[in-house]
Scaffold this motif. Structure first.
Motif, PDB file in Angstrom:
ATOM      1  N   GLU A   1       0.837  -1.198   0.000  1.00  0.00           N
ATOM      2  CA  GLU A   1       0.000   0.000   0.000  1.00  0.00           C
ATOM      3  C   GLU A   1       0.871   1.248   0.000  1.00  0.00           C
ATOM      4  O   GLU A   1       2.056   1.193   0.347  1.00  0.00           O
ATOM      5  CB  GLU A   1      -0.896   0.022   1.245  1.00  0.00           C
ATOM      6  N   PRO A   2       0.304   2.406  -0.399  1.00  0.00           N
ATOM      7  CA  PRO A   2       1.052   3.659  -0.253  1.00  0.00           C
ATOM      8  C   PRO A   2       1.387   3.902   1.213  1.00  0.00           C
ATOM      9  O   PRO A   2       0.686   3.404   2.103  1.00  0.00           O
ATOM     10  CB  PRO A   2       0.075   4.730  -0.774  1.00  0.00           C
ATOM     11  N   PRO A   3       2.457   4.652   1.508  1.00  0.00           N
ATOM     12  CA  PRO A   3       2.826   4.901   2.905  1.00  0.00           C
ATOM     13  C   PRO A   3       1.722   5.651   3.647  1.00  0.00           C
ATOM     14  O   PRO A   3       0.989   6.447   3.064  1.00  0.00           O
ATOM     15  CB  PRO A   3       4.099   5.748   2.797  1.00  0.00           C
ATOM     16  N   LEU A   4       1.614   5.385   4.952  1.00  0.00           N
ATOM     17  CA  LEU A   4       0.688   6.137   5.794  1.00  0.00           C
ATOM     18  C   LEU A   4       1.375   7.369   6.387  1.00  0.00           C
ATOM     19  O   LEU A   4       0.737   8.391   6.606  1.00  0.00           O
ATOM     20  CB  LEU A   4       0.152   5.258   6.925  1.00  0.00           C
ATOM     21  N   LEU A   5       2.670   7.234   6.666  1.00  0.00           N
ATOM     22  CA  LEU A   5       3.451   8.371   7.155  1.00  0.00           C
ATOM     23  C   LEU A   5       4.358   8.867   6.044  1.00  0.00           C
ATOM     24  O   LEU A   5       4.854   8.096   5.227  1.00  0.00           O
ATOM     25  CB  LEU A   5       4.281   7.970   8.380  1.00  0.00           C
ATOM     26  N   TRP A   6       4.600  10.190   6.046  1.00  0.00           N
ATOM     27  CA  TRP A   6       5.364  10.845   4.987  1.00  0.00           C
ATOM     28  C   TRP A   6       6.799  11.068   5.428  1.00  0.00           C
ATOM     29  O   TRP A   6       7.058  11.504   6.557  1.00  0.00           O
ATOM     30  CB  TRP A   6       4.696  12.187   4.663  1.00  0.00           C
ATOM     31  N   LEU A   7       7.738  10.726   4.539  1.00  0.00           N
ATOM     32  CA  LEU A   7       9.161  10.975   4.734  1.00  0.00           C
ATOM     33  C   LEU A   7       9.621  11.892   3.617  1.00  0.00           C
ATOM     34  O   LEU A   7       9.503  11.555   2.439  1.00  0.00           O
ATOM     35  CB  LEU A   7       9.940   9.655   4.708  1.00  0.00           C
ATOM     36  N   SER A   8      10.131  13.067   3.959  1.00  0.00           N
ATOM     37  CA  SER A   8      10.545  14.041   2.963  1.00  0.00           C
ATOM     38  C   SER A   8      11.639  13.485   2.056  1.00  0.00           C
ATOM     39  O   SER A   8      12.583  12.841   2.530  1.00  0.00           O
ATOM     40  CB  SER A   8      11.060  15.307   3.655  1.00  0.00           C
ATOM     41  N   ASP A   9      11.508  13.742   0.747  1.00  0.00           N
ATOM     42  CA  ASP A   9      12.544  13.340  -0.211  1.00  0.00           C
ATOM     43  C   ASP A   9      13.884  13.998   0.102  1.00  0.00           C
ATOM     44  O   ASP A   9      14.932  13.477  -0.273  1.00  0.00           O
ATOM     45  CB  ASP A   9      12.134  13.721  -1.642  1.00  0.00           C
ATOM     46  N   GLN A  10      13.841  15.161   0.752  1.00  0.00           N
ATOM     47  CA  GLN A  10      15.061  15.909   1.043  1.00  0.00           C
ATOM     48  C   GLN A  10      15.348  15.960   2.545  1.00  0.00           C
ATOM     49  O   GLN A  10      15.967  16.892   3.042  1.00  0.00           O
ATOM     50  CB  GLN A  10      14.952  17.331   0.459  1.00  0.00           C
ATOM     51  N   ALA A  11      14.904  14.929   3.260  1.00  0.00           N
ATOM     52  CA  ALA A  11      15.128  14.867   4.706  1.00  0.00           C
ATOM     53  C   ALA A  11      16.623  14.924   5.016  1.00  0.00           C
ATOM     54  O   ALA A  11      17.448  14.371   4.283  1.00  0.00           O
ATOM     55  CB  ALA A  11      14.520  13.591   5.271  1.00  0.00           C
ATOM     56  N   ILE A  12      16.960  15.597   6.108  1.00  0.00           N
ATOM     57  CA  ILE A  12      18.340  15.720   6.570  1.00  0.00           C
ATOM     58  C   ILE A  12      18.488  14.875   7.835  1.00  0.00           C
ATOM     59  O   ILE A  12      17.764  15.077   8.814  1.00  0.00           O
ATOM     60  CB  ILE A  12      18.691  17.194   6.861  1.00  0.00           C
ATOM     61  N   PHE A  13      19.421  13.912   7.799  1.00  0.00           N
ATOM     62  CA  PHE A  13      19.624  13.000   8.920  1.00  0.00           C
ATOM     63  C   PHE A  13      20.863  13.453   9.690  1.00  0.00           C
ATOM     64  O   PHE A  13      21.973  12.982   9.441  1.00  0.00           O
ATOM     65  CB  PHE A  13      19.774  11.569   8.411  1.00  0.00           C
ATOM     66  N   ARG A  14      20.653  14.374  10.614  1.00  0.00           N
ATOM     67  CA  ARG A  14      21.768  15.012  11.307  1.00  0.00           C
ATOM     68  C   ARG A  14      21.516  14.985  12.812  1.00  0.00           C
ATOM     69  O   ARG A  14      20.389  15.226  13.265  1.00  0.00           O
ATOM     70  CB  ARG A  14      21.918  16.456  10.826  1.00  0.00           C
ATOM     71  N   GLN A  15      22.576  14.729  13.571  1.00  0.00           N
ATOM     72  CA  GLN A  15      22.458  14.757  15.026  1.00  0.00           C
ATOM     73  C   GLN A  15      22.074  16.156  15.487  1.00  0.00           C
ATOM     74  O   GLN A  15      22.583  17.155  14.977  1.00  0.00           O
ATOM     75  CB  GLN A  15      23.774  14.325  15.669  1.00  0.00           C
ATOM     76  N   GLY A  16      21.147  16.212  16.437  1.00  0.00           N
ATOM     77  CA  GLY A  16      20.706  17.493  16.968  1.00  0.00           C
ATOM     78  C   GLY A  16      19.627  18.170  16.160  1.00  0.00           C
ATOM     79  O   GLY A  16      19.199  19.275  16.481  1.00  0.00           O
ATOM     80  N   LYS A  17      19.149  17.507  15.076  1.00  0.00           N
ATOM     81  CA  LYS A  17      18.108  18.089  14.224  1.00  0.00           C
ATOM     82  C   LYS A  17      17.024  17.049  13.988  1.00  0.00           C
ATOM     83  O   LYS A  17      17.319  15.930  13.569  1.00  0.00           O
ATOM     84  CB  LYS A  17      18.697  18.533  12.887  1.00  0.00           C
ATOM     85  N   SER A  18      15.785  17.408  14.263  1.00  0.00           N
ATOM     86  CA  SER A  18      14.675  16.505  13.997  1.00  0.00           C
ATOM     87  C   SER A  18      14.517  16.296  12.497  1.00  0.00           C
ATOM     88  O   SER A  18      14.717  17.219  11.703  1.00  0.00           O
ATOM     89  CB  SER A  18      13.389  17.086  14.590  1.00  0.00           C
ATOM     90  N   VAL A  19      14.166  15.086  12.100  1.00  0.00           N
ATOM     91  CA  VAL A  19      13.990  14.766  10.683  1.00  0.00           C
ATOM     92  C   VAL A  19      12.601  15.202  10.230  1.00  0.00           C
ATOM     93  O   VAL A  19      11.614  15.056  10.969  1.00  0.00           O
ATOM     94  CB  VAL A  19      14.179  13.251  10.447  1.00  0.00           C
ATOM     95  N   ARG A  20      12.525  15.716   9.003  1.00  0.00           N
ATOM     96  CA  ARG A  20      11.235  16.131   8.442  1.00  0.00           C
ATOM     97  C   ARG A  20      10.505  14.880   7.954  1.00  0.00           C
ATOM     98  O   ARG A  20      10.533  14.524   6.784  1.00  0.00           O
ATOM     99  CB  ARG A  20      11.477  17.118   7.291  1.00  0.00           C
ATOM    100  N   ALA A  21       9.833  14.217   8.892  1.00  0.00           N
ATOM    101  CA  ALA A  21       9.254  12.916   8.540  1.00  0.00           C
ATOM    102  C   ALA A  21       8.499  12.331   9.709  1.00  0.00           C
ATOM    103  O   ALA A  21       8.745  12.661  10.869  1.00  0.00           O
ATOM    104  CB  ALA A  21      10.370  11.940   8.137  1.00  0.00           C
ATOM    105  N   GLY A  22       7.602  11.399   9.376  1.00  0.00           N
ATOM    106  CA  GLY A  22       7.071  10.472  10.357  1.00  0.00           C
ATOM    107  C   GLY A  22       6.373  11.085  11.545  1.00  0.00           C
ATOM    108  O   GLY A  22       5.397  11.829  11.408  1.00  0.00           O
TER     109      GLY A  22
END
Length: 298
Positions: free
Chosen positions: A43-64
């Motif tokens: 099925e299509p995802p239920l939660l959205w994960l940004s195509d340009q998400a930044i995975f960095r310590q100290g920064k929340s991810v634009r997703a989920g």
């Protein structure tokens, strides 16, 4: 009996667990105990994960589902009792929990699904500028639906007041075609118009940037998505308030971790304790904020 697989992955600077069950797949980061994605098989995802998400310590991810705790949004917009809990200087948006490393306590079978438990040890008096003792745990239930329960228990000797939210980014085919049901007739705070109090007329549809705090919300809010022929049902507990947000065009262009058209594919309905719905925990008391998200064909 449920079968499952757990794989440890590295996404940028963040350690994550990918957990697969018979029904669905979940990606969760150790930082913030943040669910990054959730999808039922086929099925299509239920939660959205940004195509340009930044995975960095100290920064929340634009997703989920970022965990906003022990305050939501700008601390200065919170009630005085919530502000008084913080003794630091610069108060980060959405609190302290979403950028700290959580501890995975365990994963176990629970009926037809899985139960995943995490805790934030630093909440027991070691969070910078927030010297209170709270046992903070997040339980994730993975099955045909996704359930999250955030429990705060005051283990200190003085009352603690918090605001909080489970900041879920829900995936939609095109937000311009979607609508939210369950908000009809509710009062809300229009943060984009000097925080005016207004009343919702009919279902909520989207024609521009949206950032509203709905008050006295029912247990279930639904996103009707005709293009994907589905209704996403978000059923909350321990909450009387919800935040509904979409950045639209101009705001999305200002966000480095969102594509310019990323706003079209997401909608935040945040299960919350905010505004007149904040929580005061007496010594020994606990409070659980939770939601369950699933979908049905329409």
């Amino acid at each position: 009996m449920a079968t499952f697989q757990v794989v440890t992955e590295q996404h940028g600077e963040l350690s994550c667990w990918r957990i697969s069950s018979d029904h669905a797949e979940l990606l969760i980061a150790q930082q913030g105990a943040q669910i990054l994605s959730y999808q039922r098989l086929g099925e299509p995802p239920l939660l959205w994960l940004s195509d340009q998400a930044i995975f960095r310590q100290g920064k929340s991810v634009r997703a989920g589902v970022p965990v906003c705790w022990p305050w939501f949004g700008n601390l200065q917009r919170n009630p005085t009792a919530v502000q008084a809990m913080y003794r630091g200087e610069q108060a980060p948006a959405h609190g302290l929990a979403r950028t700290r490393d959580w501890q995975l306590l365990g994963i176990e079978e629970a009926g037809e699904g899985l139960r995943i438990e995490l805790q934030l040890p630093e909440a027991q008096g070691q969070l910078p500028g927030w010297p209170h003792k709270v046992e903070l745990k997040l339980v994730v239930q993975l099955g045909n639906d996704l359930g999250l329960t955030l429990t705060s228990r005051n283990t200190g000797s003085t009352p603690v007041t918090i605001s909080q939210a489970l900041h879920s980014y829900l995936a939609v085919s095109d937000v311009r075609q979607a609508r939210v049901e369950g908000v009809e007739g509710l009062g809300y705070i229009e943060t984009l118009a000097d925080w005016e109090q207004r009343q919702q007329q009919g279902a909520l549809t989207f024609t521009g940037e949206t950032d509203r705090i709905y008050l006295g919300t029912p247990n279930t809010l639904s996103i009707v998505d005709p293009q994907w022929n589905r209704r996403i049902n978000l059923t909350s507990s321990g909450s009387r308030s919800a935040v509904i947000w979409n950045p639209w065009t101009d705001r999305a262009r200002e966000l480095p971790d969102m594509a310019d058209d990323g706003w079209q594919r997401m909608l935040c309905i945040e299960t919350a304790n905010v505004w007149d719905d904040v929580v005061t925990l007496q010594p020994g008391a606990s409070h659980s904020l939770g939601f369950r998200v699933g979908c049905e064909v329409i």
